[in-house]
Design an enzyme around this catalytic site. Structure first.
Site, PDB file in Angstrom:
ATOM      1  CG  ASN A   1      39.178  38.078  34.787  1.00  0.00           C
ATOM      2  OD1 ASN A   1      38.411  38.932  35.221  1.00  0.00           O
ATOM      3  ND2 ASN A   1      40.405  37.929  35.294  1.00  0.00           N
TER       4      ASN A   1
ATOM      5  CG  ASP B   1      41.954  41.230  43.374  1.00  0.00           C
ATOM      6  OD1 ASP B   1      41.671  40.044  43.100  1.00  0.00           O
ATOM      7  OD2 ASP B   1      43.106  41.679  43.327  1.00  0.00           O
TER       8      ASP B   1
HETATM    9  C1  FPP Z   1      38.768  38.760  41.308  1.00  0.00           C
HETATM   10  O1  FPP Z   1      39.136  38.010  42.449  1.00  0.00           O
HETATM   11  C2  FPP Z   1      37.365  38.509  41.020  1.00  0.00           C
HETATM   12  C3  FPP Z   1      36.861  38.138  39.803  1.00  0.00           C
HETATM   13  C4  FPP Z   1      37.703  37.960  38.602  1.00  0.00           C
HETATM   14  C5  FPP Z   1      35.421  37.850  39.630  1.00  0.00           C
HETATM   15  C6  FPP Z   1      34.496  38.823  40.308  1.00  0.00           C
HETATM   16  C7  FPP Z   1      33.112  38.362  40.123  1.00  0.00           C
HETATM   17  C8  FPP Z   1      32.145  38.404  41.063  1.00  0.00           C
HETATM   18  C9  FPP Z   1      32.337  38.992  42.413  1.00  0.00           C
HETATM   19  C10 FPP Z   1      30.801  37.891  40.745  1.00  0.00           C
HETATM   20  C11 FPP Z   1      30.065  39.009  40.101  1.00  0.00           C
HETATM   21  C12 FPP Z   1      28.682  39.024  40.440  1.00  0.00           C
HETATM   22  C13 FPP Z   1      27.917  40.142  40.505  1.00  0.00           C
HETATM   23  C14 FPP Z   1      26.520  39.954  40.841  1.00  0.00           C
HETATM   24  C15 FPP Z   1      28.410  41.516  40.274  1.00  0.00           C
HETATM   25  P1  FPP Z   1      40.165  36.795  42.286  1.00  0.00           P
HETATM   26  O2  FPP Z   1      39.412  35.570  41.910  1.00  0.00           O
HETATM   27  O3  FPP Z   1      41.236  37.160  41.293  1.00  0.00           O
HETATM   28  O4  FPP Z   1      40.755  36.668  43.723  1.00  0.00           O
HETATM   29  P2  FPP Z   1      42.230  36.183  44.107  1.00  0.00           P
HETATM   30  O5  FPP Z   1      43.173  37.254  43.613  1.00  0.00           O
HETATM   31  O6  FPP Z   1      42.174  36.112  45.596  1.00  0.00           O
HETATM   32  O7  FPP Z   1      42.451  34.852  43.452  1.00  0.00           O
END
Ligand code: FPP
Length: 249
Positions: free
Chosen positions: A77, A29
């Site tokens: 998501n 996150d």
């Molecule tokens: C949550 O942070 C993150 C996600 C929903 C996506 C995670 C995906 C990746 C890291 C890419 C995956 C790739 C591999 C190779 C495993 P957020 O976007 O909710 O962050 P925020 O709360 O700061 O908005």
């Protein structure tokens, strides 16, 4: 680009690697906030998050941790803007396309967990091929949860078990926690010992609901793209200081 950053034993470690958790799970996150703080689009945060995954997976393999599971995309998501969903899917697809060539050489099993039905056929095919190659390997295993939700997983498992009871293949009284676990997408994996959530959020967000019954949690304000080996060492050291009683005294 390599699946891992290096094959050397990491020098970041000062921890006690003889008493490692068997299975660490991470809610990746904070990618969006990481990007926002730099004036970058959210997708840049996810790209940096994919790099952090590469670093942590490499490190877990190098220190001898058997299982790492990360939450890459939840069943909830899909409600994000379509461009962001597409960017995350592209990152995952690119990662798998590269990984499939290298898993054997780099000693990494990769398993994708979750409901893959909404994925494009080519992406699903890539996942199936990755999972199949992993079955032939034996060492470190990284699991990427994609279109995964704990409630969804439990409902699907309950539904399959109920159908098998109706067909006469199972009886309701045969149900044990071990048998129920075998209906989950994580069948065959040990439950996570340690679940890490970076970015300052203190909630579970539908991640490994059944499997986390006796997991230890570690929360940190560090945003996922900034989460490195030292932070993982801190989480492991914190875990090693805990007294796990599993309901006993
Ligand atoms: C949550 O942070 C993150 C996600 C929903 C996506 C995670 C995906 C990746 C890291 C890419 C995956 C790739 C591999 C190779 C495993 P957020 O976007 O909710 O962050 P925020 O709360 O700061 O908005």
């Amino acid at each position: 680009m390599t699946l891992f950053h290096s094959k050397k034993k990491s020098t970041a470690g000062t921890g006690d690697f003889n008493r490692l958790p068997r299975h660490i799970a991470i809610i990746m996150d904070g990618n969006g906030r990481w990007a926002q703080r730099r004036g970058l689009p959210r997708t840049a945060g996810h790209a940096a998050g994919a790099e952090a995954f590469r670093t942590i997976a490499t490190y877990c393999r190098d220190i001898g941790l058997p299982y790492l599971t990360v939450y890459a995309f939840s069943t909830e998501n899909w409600s994000r803007p379509p461009e962001e969903v597409a960017a995350i899917m592209r990152l995952l697809e690119k990662y798998l396309a590269e990984a499939i060539e290298k898993m054997e050489r780099e000693n990494m099993r990769l398993r994708i967990l979750g409901d893959l039905t909404p994925l494009a056929p080519e992406f699903r095919d890539l996942v199936t091929r990755t999972n199949r190659i992993s079955e032939t390997l034996h060492d470190f295993q990284a699991n990427i949860c994609l279109n995964y939700g704990g409630r969804d997983e439990i409902l699907k498992a309950a539904s399959v078990f109920a159908s098998e009871c109706l067909e006469g293949k199972r009886s309701p009284s045969s149900l044990t926690p071990e048998l129920f676990s075998s209906y989950l997408t994580t069948a065959g994996l040990p439950d996570p010992d340690l679940i890490i959530r970076p970015s300052g959020e203190i909630r579970v967000s539908n991640f490994l609901l059944w499997q986390s019954a006796y997991a230890e949690y570690y929360f940190t304000d560090t945003l996922w793209p900034d989460f490195g080996k030292e932070e993982l060492n801190r989480a492991i050291a914190d875990f090693q200081g805990r007294s796990r009683r599993f309901g006993g005294i």
